[in-house]
Design an enzyme around this catalytic site. Sequence first.
Site, mmCIF file in Angstrom:
data_model
loop_
_atom_site.group_PDB
_atom_site.id
_atom_site.type_symbol
_atom_site.label_atom_id
_atom_site.label_comp_id
_atom_site.label_asym_id
_atom_site.label_seq_id
_atom_site.Cartn_x
_atom_site.Cartn_y
_atom_site.Cartn_z
ATOM 1 N N GLY A 10 0.818 -1.211 0.000
ATOM 2 C CA GLY A 10 0.000 0.000 0.000
ATOM 3 C C GLY A 10 0.850 1.258 0.000
ATOM 4 N N GLY A 11 2.166 1.095 0.203
ATOM 5 C CA GLY A 11 3.083 2.222 0.217
ATOM 6 C C GLY A 11 3.624 2.529 -1.173
ATOM 7 N N ASP A 13 6.798 2.655 -2.287
ATOM 8 C CA ASP A 13 7.917 1.852 -2.791
ATOM 9 C C ASP A 13 7.446 0.587 -3.497
ATOM 10 O OD1 ASP A 13 9.793 3.668 -1.848
ATOM 11 O OD2 ASP A 13 9.969 2.686 0.094
ATOM 12 N N SER A 14 6.559 -0.155 -2.853
ATOM 13 C CA SER A 14 6.073 -1.387 -3.484
ATOM 14 C C SER A 14 5.211 -1.075 -4.700
ATOM 15 C CB SER A 14 5.284 -2.232 -2.474
ATOM 16 O OG SER A 14 4.140 -1.559 -1.999
ATOM 17 N N MET A 32 -0.425 -9.105 1.696
ATOM 18 C CA MET A 32 -0.621 -9.980 2.842
ATOM 19 C C MET A 32 -1.452 -9.266 3.904
ATOM 20 S SD MET A 32 3.131 -11.734 3.313
ATOM 21 C CE MET A 32 3.946 -10.163 3.563
ATOM 22 N N CYS A 89 9.888 -11.111 9.889
ATOM 23 C CA CYS A 89 8.790 -10.952 8.932
ATOM 24 C C CYS A 89 9.285 -11.140 7.496
ATOM 25 C CB CYS A 89 8.143 -9.581 9.096
ATOM 26 S SG CYS A 89 6.681 -9.335 8.052
ATOM 27 N N GLY A 113 9.428 -4.044 -2.940
ATOM 28 C CA GLY A 113 9.884 -2.653 -2.981
ATOM 29 C C GLY A 113 11.052 -2.360 -2.070
ATOM 30 N N CYS A 185 4.939 -2.361 12.982
ATOM 31 C CA CYS A 185 3.554 -2.216 12.514
ATOM 32 C C CYS A 185 2.533 -2.618 13.568
ATOM 33 C CB CYS A 185 3.336 -3.002 11.225
ATOM 34 S SG CYS A 185 3.415 -4.798 11.403
#
Length: 341
Positions: A10-11, A13-14, A32, A89, A113, A185
Amino acid sequence: MKKILIALSGGVDSSVAAGITANEYEAVGATMKLYCSKETDLRDAENICKKIGIPFHLLDFEEDFKNSVIKDFIDTYKNGGTPNPCIVCNKVMKFGKLLEAAEKFGCDGIATGHYVKIEYRNGRYCLKKAADLSKDQSYVLYGLTQKQLSKTIFPLGNMSKENARKYAEGLSFDNSDKKESQDICFVPDGDYFKFIESYTGEKFKKGYFKDKNGSILGTHQGIIKYTIGQRKGLGLALPQPMYVCEKNIDTNEVILCTNEELFEKEVFVSDFNWVSIENPNTKFKANAKIRYNMKEQPCTVYPLPDNRIKIVFDEPQRAITKGQSAVVYDNDYVIGGGIIE
């Protein structure tokens, strides 16, 4: 590789990684759903896939995240260490579960990303620092295996953050100016002590602060609340600055020392993953760092049995912390990394 699964958070970079990858491969987007996922991020990821015209999949990995990342986070604190959940993670979720999903979708590999590079040389997939060293994420990716590296693409490895945002603006991505998250997170307020007590339902007992001679200096509020090198938040009035240098889980004691006593040269590392070279038989010179935001320091590495190493730094390092990661470098190449004992 012909078909790639793009990991979307959702950011920005990705999203940029998705845009680049979709231009070069048949692409599939996936996000995910984890314990800490925000609905806005899930929606942003789906919208990016619609924008660039690729399929989108929402993968529910919430229980897997709890059973791996959060469990390790809590267990490490309870055993007297200070964890880095992003490393777990990456290893277990993003390059473990996500690669499994990619195979189910008929993909040859994944793209993320992350700001890092892969190079194939001397028969191995090597992990290298990003071109933009201010964004380099090689430290948190040392756990990747040769198989995982062989099936991964990092489109942002040669790109700066500034250019990534410009790329996103050029494609009219709605999240081109989205702020980055700097926190863990699942602990957005940074109060991991409160999170662990709330999540586990446990209450951690008070105990004694002591100096190295065993003298009682005061009462601590729960042993997991403190980390090596900490000075602020101790709640003590002492004649000189004192820092956490040891946590004794068995006696529920937090040991304090002076700043000078926090410096050490030697560190033992377990679960060491050799990345850019195979496990050597002899000691060698390299550079290493013992936390994410420090500059690598010159050292000698001594390989040990059972995927362990000993690092002896040329100069003493401050606050070497159990549970954190030590990562060894040869210039831009990640030799490998593991968990500080």
